[in-house]
Enzyme design. Structure first.
Site, PDB file in Angstrom:
ATOM      1  N   ARG A 161      31.702  18.832  56.410  1.00 30.49           N
ATOM      2  CA  ARG A 161      30.969  18.107  57.446  1.00 30.49           C
ATOM      3  C   ARG A 161      31.622  18.253  58.821  1.00 30.49           C
ATOM      4  O   ARG A 161      30.930  18.285  59.843  1.00 30.49           O
ATOM      5  CB  ARG A 161      30.874  16.625  57.073  1.00 30.49           C
ATOM      6  CG  ARG A 161      29.856  16.350  55.978  1.00 30.49           C
ATOM      7  CD  ARG A 161      29.808  14.890  55.597  1.00 30.49           C
ATOM      8  NE  ARG A 161      28.678  14.632  54.705  1.00 30.49           N
ATOM      9  CZ  ARG A 161      28.477  13.486  54.069  1.00 30.49           C
ATOM     10  NH1 ARG A 161      29.328  12.491  54.229  1.00 30.49           N
ATOM     11  NH2 ARG A 161      27.425  13.325  53.293  1.00 30.49           N
ATOM     12  N   LYS A 183      17.301   9.148  36.709  1.00 25.52           N
ATOM     13  CA  LYS A 183      16.252   8.133  36.638  1.00 25.52           C
ATOM     14  C   LYS A 183      14.992   8.489  37.424  1.00 25.52           C
ATOM     15  O   LYS A 183      15.068   8.951  38.557  1.00 25.52           O
ATOM     16  CB  LYS A 183      16.790   6.794  37.168  1.00 25.52           C
ATOM     17  CG  LYS A 183      17.881   6.192  36.295  1.00 25.52           C
ATOM     18  CD  LYS A 183      18.334   4.848  36.850  1.00 25.52           C
ATOM     19  CE  LYS A 183      19.376   4.201  35.950  1.00 25.52           C
ATOM     20  NZ  LYS A 183      19.799   2.881  36.470  1.00 25.52           N
ATOM     21  N   GLY A 207      24.068  15.109  47.004  1.00 29.39           N
ATOM     22  CA  GLY A 207      25.457  15.209  46.550  1.00 29.39           C
ATOM     23  C   GLY A 207      25.633  15.784  45.162  1.00 29.39           C
ATOM     24  O   GLY A 207      26.431  16.713  44.952  1.00 29.39           O
ATOM     25  N   GLY A 236      20.960  10.858  50.881  1.00 34.95           N
ATOM     26  CA  GLY A 236      19.816   9.965  51.053  1.00 34.95           C
ATOM     27  C   GLY A 236      18.796  10.489  52.040  1.00 34.95           C
ATOM     28  O   GLY A 236      17.590  10.372  51.835  1.00 34.95           O
TER      29      GLY A 236
END
Length: 397
Positions: A38, A199, A356, A379
């Site tokens: 990053r 999920k 990630g 996200g």
């Protein structure tokens, strides 16, 4: 203008102080940065600002100190490493607002950079408080957002601040947005998406959006078990969300109406326990024993996915196909990752992966380098794929 926001190339930076929102929320092991990806990504923006006569003032969060000044989440301990990585003289300010920050900015010469302390030491950051954003704005003449990975958060340093200063997107942000925008709005077709992970509940919005955008949707990971259960297959002791049976069936029906093909596992890797080198077997999806768990997709399924990718122009990948952290349940993800990597290297496929777990799985497979584009945003990447508006992007428009 490009996609509704200004790029940093369109800003007059000469003699200007540029508050630059970056993502320095890097992993730390023993007070040392363990992954500097990053930090390296922001260098083009910092270099551009400096070369055009501006002073970059870096602003970022670090961990979750919850509004408390916690030394464990201070940039003080890694600022020397950041200075070394960016190769630019750096002054660290022990606060991100007030006299301390203002003094650091005034002290730094043009040609250098200022690093402000963790924004999350102040409650106003996560509350998107205008008062806190105004304190940040006093430090600069221009706001530049170069942190796509934080764009899904409506925080003071990503959203409120953009309304207070002339704003633009940095080089890294521009690259991410241009790549992703072209992928879903103007893709080379056929367009295929691989969605894995544990999920369905965390990716329902994503699945509903993708079935109206892609030609084929490949579902893997633990979430595939929920779809298999919904279709009437016995899945033994596998991880699944039984309460989402109806949602899974609705997604399948909606995909059929939308003309989107959904590819689910036809064979699976099972074991009685999720342990390294646990005894495992490959069985058809219809033959999972009561005491066993589905922990990966099988080789027949991988071959079917490969076959579909041979005729694919663009691929978006989010989520592993199995429990990749533990061998041998990384096999399908690694096999497919290397296959995609080779296709992309030979210019036969445009491949974009993000999130990630996805990047960790590709790194585990040693296949990262072949992909056309990797998004480190977790996200934000997911919410972009879901078709949601990202506050940090909307604020720039």
């Amino acid at each position: 203008m490009k996609m509704g926001w200004k790029t940093i190339d369109q800003m007059n930076l000469a003699g200007k102080k540029v508050l630059t929102r970056v993502d320095l929320n890097v992993p730390i092991i023993g007070n040392k940065i363990s992954d500097c990806t990053r930090i390296k990504k922001i260098i083009p923006t910092l270099s551009h600002i400096i070369q055009n006569g501006g002073l970059p003032i870096l602003v970022s969060h670090f961990g979750r100190p919850n509004g408390i000044r916690d030394p464990n989440f201070s940039f003080a301990k890694i600022s020397p490493d950041i200075e070394e990585l960016i190769g630019i003289p750096l002054i660290f300010a022990a606060d991100c607002i007030g006299n301390t920050a203002e003094l650091a900015v005034e002290s730094q010469k043009f040609g250098g950079v200022v690093l402000l302390e963790n924004t999350r030491f102040h409650e106003g950051e996560t509350k998107n408080a205008t008062s806190f954003a105004k304190s940040l704005a006093r430090l600069a003449d221009i706001y530049c957002n170069d942190a796509f990975s934080c764009a899904h958060r409506a925080h003071a340093s990503t959203e409120a601040i953009a309304h207070l200063l002339p704003n633009c997107a940095g080089k890294f942000m521009e690259q991410e947005l241009s790549t992703l925008e072209n992928t879903l709005t103007k893709p080379q077709r056929p367009l295929v998406a691989i969605v894995g992970g544990s999920k369905v509940s965390t990716k329902i919005d994503l699945l509903y959006n993708l079935i109206h955008k892609v030609d084929t949707l490949i579902v893997g990971g633990g979430m595939a078990n929920t779809f298999l259960f919904a279709q009437g297959f016995y899945i033994g002791a596998s991880l699944a969300e039984h309460a989402l049976k109806d949602s899974a069936l609705t997604i399948l029906r909606s995909a059929e109406k939308a003309g989107c093909r959904i590819l689910l596992p036809t064979d699976v890797v099972i074991a009685k326990e999720l342990n390294v080198n646990a005894e495992s077997f490959v069985v058809p999806v219809s033959e999972c024993p009561k005491a066993s768990m589905i922990l990966d997709v099988g080789p027949q399924t991988v071959e079917k996915i490969k076959e579909s990718l041979l005729n694919t122009e663009t691929l978006i990948w989010n989520g592993p196909l199995g429990a990749f952290e533990i061998r041998p349940f990384d096999r399908a993800t690694s096999d497919l990752a290397n296959f995609v990597s080779n296709l992309s290297n030979n210019n036969k496929l445009v491949s974009i992966a993000g999130g990630g777990d996805t990047l960790a799985a590709l790194k585990n497979a040693e296949a990262s380098n072949g992909f056309s584009y990797l998004s480190a945003a977790g996200g934000a990447f997911l919410e972009w794929m879901e078709g949601k508006k990202l506050p940090g992007i909307t604020a720039l428009q």
